[in-house]
Motif scaffolding. Sequence first.
Motif, PDB file in Angstrom:
ATOM      1  N   PRO A   1     -22.285  58.785  11.412  1.00 44.09           N
ATOM      2  CA  PRO A   1     -21.795  59.224  10.105  1.00 44.09           C
ATOM      3  C   PRO A   1     -22.919  59.238   9.070  1.00 44.09           C
ATOM      4  O   PRO A   1     -23.930  58.543   9.251  1.00 44.09           O
ATOM      5  CB  PRO A   1     -20.732  58.177   9.754  1.00 44.09           C
ATOM      6  N   PRO A   2     -22.763  59.997   7.984  1.00 46.76           N
ATOM      7  CA  PRO A   2     -23.860  60.176   7.032  1.00 46.76           C
ATOM      8  C   PRO A   2     -24.170  58.927   6.222  1.00 46.76           C
ATOM      9  O   PRO A   2     -23.272  58.187   5.827  1.00 46.76           O
ATOM     10  CB  PRO A   2     -23.357  61.308   6.134  1.00 46.76           C
ATOM     11  N   GLN A   3     -25.468  58.711   5.993  1.00 45.46           N
ATOM     12  CA  GLN A   3     -25.947  57.674   5.100  1.00 45.46           C
ATOM     13  C   GLN A   3     -26.746  58.360   3.990  1.00 45.46           C
ATOM     14  O   GLN A   3     -27.561  59.236   4.261  1.00 45.46           O
ATOM     15  CB  GLN A   3     -26.849  56.689   5.858  1.00 45.46           C
ATOM     16  N   ARG A   4     -26.493  57.976   2.755  1.00 43.23           N
ATOM     17  CA  ARG A   4     -27.115  58.639   1.607  1.00 43.23           C
ATOM     18  C   ARG A   4     -28.443  57.984   1.234  1.00 43.23           C
ATOM     19  O   ARG A   4     -28.561  56.758   1.213  1.00 43.23           O
ATOM     20  CB  ARG A   4     -26.178  58.617   0.404  1.00 43.23           C
ATOM     21  N   GLN A   5     -29.434  58.823   0.928  1.00 47.12           N
ATOM     22  CA  GLN A   5     -30.708  58.369   0.400  1.00 47.12           C
ATOM     23  C   GLN A   5     -31.009  59.150  -0.883  1.00 47.12           C
ATOM     24  O   GLN A   5     -30.685  60.333  -0.993  1.00 47.12           O
ATOM     25  CB  GLN A   5     -31.830  58.600   1.408  1.00 47.12           C
ATOM     26  N   THR A   6     -31.616  58.485  -1.847  1.00 49.89           N
ATOM     27  CA  THR A   6     -31.980  59.087  -3.123  1.00 49.89           C
ATOM     28  C   THR A   6     -33.478  59.348  -3.117  1.00 49.89           C
ATOM     29  O   THR A   6     -34.270  58.404  -3.091  1.00 49.89           O
ATOM     30  CB  THR A   6     -31.591  58.169  -4.290  1.00 49.89           C
ATOM     31  N   LEU A   7     -33.869  60.636  -3.135  1.00 47.29           N
ATOM     32  CA  LEU A   7     -35.258  60.999  -2.916  1.00 47.29           C
ATOM     33  C   LEU A   7     -35.839  61.760  -4.105  1.00 47.29           C
ATOM     34  O   LEU A   7     -35.152  62.561  -4.739  1.00 47.29           O
ATOM     35  CB  LEU A   7     -35.386  61.869  -1.659  1.00 47.29           C
ATOM     36  N   ILE A   8     -37.122  61.521  -4.394  1.00 47.98           N
ATOM     37  CA  ILE A   8     -37.840  62.264  -5.419  1.00 47.98           C
ATOM     38  C   ILE A   8     -38.079  63.687  -4.929  1.00 47.98           C
ATOM     39  O   ILE A   8     -38.558  63.883  -3.807  1.00 47.98           O
ATOM     40  CB  ILE A   8     -39.191  61.598  -5.728  1.00 47.98           C
ATOM     41  N   VAL A   9     -37.746  64.695  -5.742  1.00 49.63           N
ATOM     42  CA  VAL A   9     -38.091  66.071  -5.403  1.00 49.63           C
ATOM     43  C   VAL A   9     -39.560  66.267  -5.759  1.00 49.63           C
ATOM     44  O   VAL A   9     -39.947  66.230  -6.919  1.00 49.63           O
ATOM     45  CB  VAL A   9     -37.180  67.092  -6.118  1.00 49.63           C
ATOM     46  N   ASP A  10     -40.383  66.453  -4.730  1.00 45.03           N
ATOM     47  CA  ASP A  10     -41.825  66.362  -4.898  1.00 45.03           C
ATOM     48  C   ASP A  10     -42.515  67.613  -4.374  1.00 45.03           C
ATOM     49  O   ASP A  10     -42.702  67.773  -3.164  1.00 45.03           O
ATOM     50  CB  ASP A  10     -42.335  65.123  -4.164  1.00 45.03           C
ATOM     51  N   THR A  11     -42.923  68.492  -5.285  1.00 45.94           N
ATOM     52  CA  THR A  11     -43.619  69.711  -4.871  1.00 45.94           C
ATOM     53  C   THR A  11     -45.063  69.437  -4.469  1.00 45.94           C
ATOM     54  O   THR A  11     -45.753  70.348  -4.012  1.00 45.94           O
ATOM     55  CB  THR A  11     -43.598  70.758  -6.009  1.00 45.94           C
TER      56      THR A  11
ATOM     57  N   ALA B   1     -39.455  61.350   3.618  1.00 48.12           N
ATOM     58  CA  ALA B   1     -39.625  60.008   4.169  1.00 48.12           C
ATOM     59  C   ALA B   1     -38.903  58.990   3.308  1.00 48.12           C
ATOM     60  O   ALA B   1     -38.822  59.134   2.080  1.00 48.12           O
ATOM     61  CB  ALA B   1     -41.104  59.651   4.280  1.00 48.12           C
ATOM     62  N   PHE B   2     -38.393  57.927   3.960  1.00 50.42           N
ATOM     63  CA  PHE B   2     -37.698  56.839   3.271  1.00 50.42           C
ATOM     64  C   PHE B   2     -37.632  55.644   4.221  1.00 50.42           C
ATOM     65  O   PHE B   2     -37.810  55.787   5.449  1.00 50.42           O
ATOM     66  CB  PHE B   2     -36.298  57.270   2.829  1.00 50.42           C
ATOM     67  N   PRO B   3     -37.356  54.424   3.700  1.00 57.85           N
ATOM     68  CA  PRO B   3     -37.351  53.235   4.548  1.00 57.85           C
ATOM     69  C   PRO B   3     -36.185  53.223   5.545  1.00 57.85           C
ATOM     70  O   PRO B   3     -35.069  53.627   5.225  1.00 57.85           O
ATOM     71  CB  PRO B   3     -37.211  52.080   3.557  1.00 57.85           C
TER      72      PRO B   3
END
Length: 421
Positions: free
Chosen positions: A84-94, A100-102
């Motif tokens: 099932p889905p797990q949410r991550q909050t990521l910087i939008v980085d051009t 990537a995330f922990p």
Amino acid sequence: MARIRVLACISFCLFQAILVNAESRQLLGLRGGTGTGDEKIPKEDNTASEVTSEQDLEVTASNLTIPLHAHSGTHHVHVYIGSPPQRQTLIVDTGSRVMAFPCKPCRFCGKHASPYFDTRKSTTKRLSKCGNCKLEGISTCSLFGDQCEITQKYTEGSSWSAHEIEDMVWLGNDDVMESIEDHMQLAISYAFGCQTSINGLFQKQYADGILGLARHDTSLVAAYYRTNAISRNAFSLCLTADAGYFALGGSMPVKYHLEEMKTTPITKEHGWYSVEVTEIWVGGIRVVSEDLDLAMLKRVNAGKGCILDSGTTDTYLPSKLQEPVGEAAMRHSGGMLDFTDETRVRNFSFEDFHTLPDLTFVFAGNVTLVMEAKQYMEGVTLTPEGEVQSWEGTKVLTNRVYLEEDNGAVLGANAMLGYDI
């Protein structure tokens, strides 16, 4: 011009690769937009804009828009991963190429917006093995096993390491059930960095990680395009002080724009969004141009060039601009600001603040980006309409434009506010 909740902008749109007459062209477009950051962009509103640049570019409106939120000067998107889905909050980085995330059990990785991603809970994850690394040019085969690994190091000392994992990924909002209902059908199999160690500033940031949007075949935008989830390999970021939108497949719909699209070429092939600066103005004083000082102008565009980087909070210009920029700012502000470290942090009355100049960047094709003082002076409070809220007495403000680059420039998120880029 609204900056917080009202999306009213003179805007840029970043396009990774737009096919025009069977040729791949990379252009940076500008257009303004209106609308409220709290309203939803209608799904059915995907009518193509008929604006055409001098390069015969037809700019199409996005068929997928995702809300952003801002924290500590950077803009973030909610990404759902796994089954099932797990949410991550990521910087939008051009300015980055990888997502990537922990992941558990990441050691000393800090506390962030979300729990670490738990690969054990996902039934669809796959660990990339040597000989089948998906992130070409980013991940490499481990020296101590058969898995694909990623290591990133940064000039200020931060670093992180990760395993390459592939899982189901899609973009959504802060409402889990709404995201599942509205966006889960667009889930794609996508490779990313599952971080196992983090050092430096990344340990303390609010965001869980980054969503790299640089021009590369491994970007999430390119992956959405390959699976026909979006109509074009293109996107735009419309950023305000505390919110915004990530539009995939094109720009924000035309009804949200204030003016006709303008375009300027992307000038370098290193994967970042580099543009050619032709002039820089401080208030009404032109400080950089070909006829004033060609060598100075070349320095602004040298090296990496002038890049638009949503993952960098502040703006950085060449150190050689200190004298002309500082002198012009002092003349405009009556001695209140000279863009040196000595005046970087100081007290301003509300009246003093209004003496500070706009910074105007002119790009090839006579395209302009105006950076107002409320964008580069940290500590200013804005009203819901995006206007500067007055204050009594004095307030400590910090100038977030730095003149310290050897060559080239970085226009960070504070320069991009109010533009659909």
